[in-house]
Design an enzyme around this catalytic site. Structure first.
Site, PDB file in Angstrom:
ATOM      1  N   GLY A  36      56.040  45.954  79.121  1.00  0.00           N
ATOM      2  CA  GLY A  36      57.011  46.719  79.903  1.00  0.00           C
ATOM      3  C   GLY A  36      56.478  47.031  81.286  1.00  0.00           C
ATOM      4  O   GLY A  36      57.189  46.939  82.294  1.00  0.00           O
TER       5      GLY A  36
ATOM      6  N   GLY B  71      54.243  40.689  75.447  1.00  0.00           N
ATOM      7  CA  GLY B  71      53.543  40.433  74.187  1.00  0.00           C
ATOM      8  C   GLY B  71      53.704  39.014  73.667  1.00  0.00           C
ATOM      9  O   GLY B  71      52.726  38.380  73.255  1.00  0.00           O
TER      10      GLY B  71
ATOM     11  N   LYS C 228      67.021  38.652  75.576  1.00  0.00           N
ATOM     12  CA  LYS C 228      68.209  39.199  76.258  1.00  0.00           C
ATOM     13  C   LYS C 228      68.131  39.158  77.776  1.00  0.00           C
ATOM     14  O   LYS C 228      67.111  39.534  78.357  1.00  0.00           O
ATOM     15  CB  LYS C 228      68.387  40.657  75.844  1.00  0.00           C
ATOM     16  CG  LYS C 228      68.806  40.829  74.405  1.00  0.00           C
ATOM     17  CD  LYS C 228      68.903  42.305  74.122  1.00  0.00           C
ATOM     18  CE  LYS C 228      69.557  42.587  72.795  1.00  0.00           C
ATOM     19  NZ  LYS C 228      69.574  44.028  72.545  1.00  0.00           N
TER      20      LYS C 228
ATOM     21  N   ARG D 206      42.409  46.413  72.446  1.00  0.00           N
ATOM     22  CA  ARG D 206      42.580  47.434  73.494  1.00  0.00           C
ATOM     23  C   ARG D 206      41.328  48.284  73.689  1.00  0.00           C
ATOM     24  O   ARG D 206      41.023  48.702  74.806  1.00  0.00           O
ATOM     25  CB  ARG D 206      43.777  48.324  73.151  1.00  0.00           C
ATOM     26  CG  ARG D 206      45.067  47.584  73.374  1.00  0.00           C
ATOM     27  CD  ARG D 206      46.263  48.407  73.038  1.00  0.00           C
ATOM     28  NE  ARG D 206      47.455  47.742  73.529  1.00  0.00           N
ATOM     29  CZ  ARG D 206      48.682  48.023  73.124  1.00  0.00           C
ATOM     30  NH1 ARG D 206      48.885  48.953  72.218  1.00  0.00           N
ATOM     31  NH2 ARG D 206      49.706  47.380  73.626  1.00  0.00           N
TER      32      ARG D 206
HETATM   33  P1  AMP Z   1      61.681  39.378  74.454  1.00  0.00           P
HETATM   34  O1  AMP Z   1      61.045  40.515  73.707  1.00  0.00           O
HETATM   35  O2  AMP Z   1      62.934  39.732  75.165  1.00  0.00           O
HETATM   36  O3  AMP Z   1      60.694  38.629  75.313  1.00  0.00           O
HETATM   37  O4  AMP Z   1      62.199  38.370  73.335  1.00  0.00           O
HETATM   38  C1  AMP Z   1      61.334  37.722  72.469  1.00  0.00           C
HETATM   39  C2  AMP Z   1      62.094  37.295  71.258  1.00  0.00           C
HETATM   40  O5  AMP Z   1      63.154  36.425  71.638  1.00  0.00           O
HETATM   41  C3  AMP Z   1      61.234  36.510  70.288  1.00  0.00           C
HETATM   42  O6  AMP Z   1      61.097  37.247  69.116  1.00  0.00           O
HETATM   43  C4  AMP Z   1      61.994  35.228  70.073  1.00  0.00           C
HETATM   44  O7  AMP Z   1      62.044  34.828  68.721  1.00  0.00           O
HETATM   45  C5  AMP Z   1      63.386  35.569  70.558  1.00  0.00           C
HETATM   46  N1  AMP Z   1      64.109  34.368  70.988  1.00  0.00           N
HETATM   47  C6  AMP Z   1      63.713  33.463  71.879  1.00  0.00           C
HETATM   48  N2  AMP Z   1      64.598  32.463  71.962  1.00  0.00           N
HETATM   49  C7  AMP Z   1      65.595  32.755  71.109  1.00  0.00           C
HETATM   50  C8  AMP Z   1      66.807  32.102  70.745  1.00  0.00           C
HETATM   51  N3  AMP Z   1      67.144  30.931  71.295  1.00  0.00           N
HETATM   52  N4  AMP Z   1      67.611  32.686  69.824  1.00  0.00           N
HETATM   53  C9  AMP Z   1      67.245  33.859  69.275  1.00  0.00           C
HETATM   54  N5  AMP Z   1      66.120  34.531  69.576  1.00  0.00           N
HETATM   55  C10 AMP Z   1      65.300  33.983  70.480  1.00  0.00           C
END
Ligand code: AMP
Length: 389
Positions: free
Chosen positions: A371, A348, A197, A35
């Site tokens: 974000g 990230g 999510k 950064r």
């Molecule tokens: P996000 O911060 O919402 O982009 O989520 C990223 C996180 O989602 C990472 O740490 C991944 O390990 C997790 N992730 C991705 N696919 C899966 C899955 N099928 N089951 C559980 N966690 C997941």
């Protein structure tokens, strides 16, 4: 268009530059300095133009209190030790000590102000605090894209009070790519949305329904979509409370003729991080969870990207932190690098996947804000950028 720092007359001007020096610090030592290096281009430019530069940043979450473990002093020491540019540390970000430091500066000199989040007024965009923060300055520059979605004093309020303002090189590049993506993308436009999510990314998915031609869903959120469609998802991570949202998204996509791709096979395991196996079906057997998209899905997803002229990627296709569940994510990263079209990667995890795959140099734009990049797409602008227009 956002005004660029190149459009400003900086000679002899007392210039406030909001940077993102929120770097990892352990035992008083700076770890990853990406950064700092990224903002250095703007800072050096301002120095060369003869500006009198005060850098303002946050570090961590001191929650409006002077907690010295969140001091920016180690950052100033690091910048000097590494000869990135000469900088003097000032032990506050408002008040007489700042005014004196600014008044005593010569053209081309740089000071770093103490953590702006030591004051509660920062995150509240409090008018009194904002006035104090902006008082010594004639020019405002924002080069902290990662905080542009926050209506904080140093991001928004100070910019509101200072007439002469512009984006630094980092923010200018981000705005250029995201504005084009939202307002005038070269079509077809694909969006690849993954991660944990649905609820975190629903705003973005809804906005993408207005501009994308195809949306590829991966990561755990794919299982919420599959479950809604009545397909068994075993013990996969599912957000049962998001079923109505998924219904709305699918029906809107259907009406607008937008294709939504869901994985047709998976890499599964009986526990998180357990032994992987391929599930050739879309339905996941009882007692198993989906942890990555499967080989057929990899092929289908990468093929769907081939005709696209613009691609946005946010979120991994699986638990890519573990090599057994990383292939889907890396297949996307490698494909994107080979397309030769506009590719924007934000968030990230996707950024780190692109770097780990060694293909970052072949991606048009790697966003510096997770974000912030999501909110840019969701709302079509960001407060910290809007105020510069
Ligand atoms: P996000 O911060 O919402 O982009 O989520 C990223 C996180 O989602 C990472 O740490 C991944 O390990 C997790 N992730 C991705 N696919 C899966 C899955 N099928 N089951 C559980 N966690 C997941």
């Amino acid at each position: 268009m956002v005004k660029s720092i190149k459009d400003l007359n900086l000679k002899g001007k007392k210039t406030f530059i909001r940077v993102d020096f929120n770097v990892p610090i352990k035992d008083g030592v700076v770890g990853d300095d990406t950064r700092i290096q990224e903002a250095a281009k703007t800072i050096r430019y301002a120095m060369e133009q003869g500006a009198r530069v005060a850098l303002c940043s946050h570090l961590g979450r001191p929650k409006g209190e002077k907690k010295m473990e969140f001091s920016l002093k180690p950052v100033a020491d690091y910048i000097n030790a590494k000869n990135i540019f000469p900088v003097k540390f000032v032990e506050d970000c408002v008040g007489k000590v700042v005014e004196d430091a600014v008044n005593n500066m010569k053209d081309g000199e740089v000071i770093l102000l103490e953590n702006v989040r030591f004051y509660k007024g920062e995150e509240k965009n409090d008018p009194e605090f904002t006035k104090e923060l902006a008082k010594p300055f004639e020019v405002y520059v924002n080069d902290a894209f990662g905080t542009c979605h926050r209506k904080h004093a140093s991001v928004y309020g100070a910019a509101e009070l200072i007439n002469d303002k512009a984006a630094g090189f980092l923010v200018e590049k981000e705005a250029k790519y995201f504005d084009k993506l939202i307002k005038n993308p070269e079509k077809p436009l694909a969006a690849i949305i993954g991660g944990a999510k649905v609820s975190d990314k629903i705003g973005v998915i809804k906005s993408l329904l207005k501009i994308a031609d195809v949306i590829l869903i991966g990561g755990a959120m794919a299982y919420t979509f599959l479950k809604y469609k009545g397909i068994s998802t075993g013990t996969s991570l599912v957000e049962d409370e998001q079923m109505d949202t998924v219904r709305d998204v699918l029906s809107q996509a259907d009406k607008s003729g937008i294709k939504i791709l869901l994985p047709c096979d998976h890499i599964i395991s009986d526990k998180f991080g357990g032994e992987p196996s391929v599930c050739n079906e879309q339905a996941i057997p009882d007692g198993y969870m989906g942890l990555d998209i499967g080989p057929k899905s990899r092929e289908e997803y990468t093929k769907a990207l081939e005709p696209c002229k613009t691609v946005l990627w946010n979120g991994p296709m699986g638990v890519f932190e573990q090599p057994a569940y990383a292939e889907g994510t890396f297949a996307i990263a490698n494909k994107l690098a080979s397309l030769g079209v506009t590719v924007i990667v934000g968030g990230g995890d996707s950024v780190s996947a692109v770097k780990k795959a060694g293909v970052a140099a072949n991606i048009s734009h790697i966003s510096t804000g997770g974000g912030a990049s999501l909110e840019y797409v969701e709302f079509g602008t960001l407060p910290g950028i809007d105020i510069l227009r």
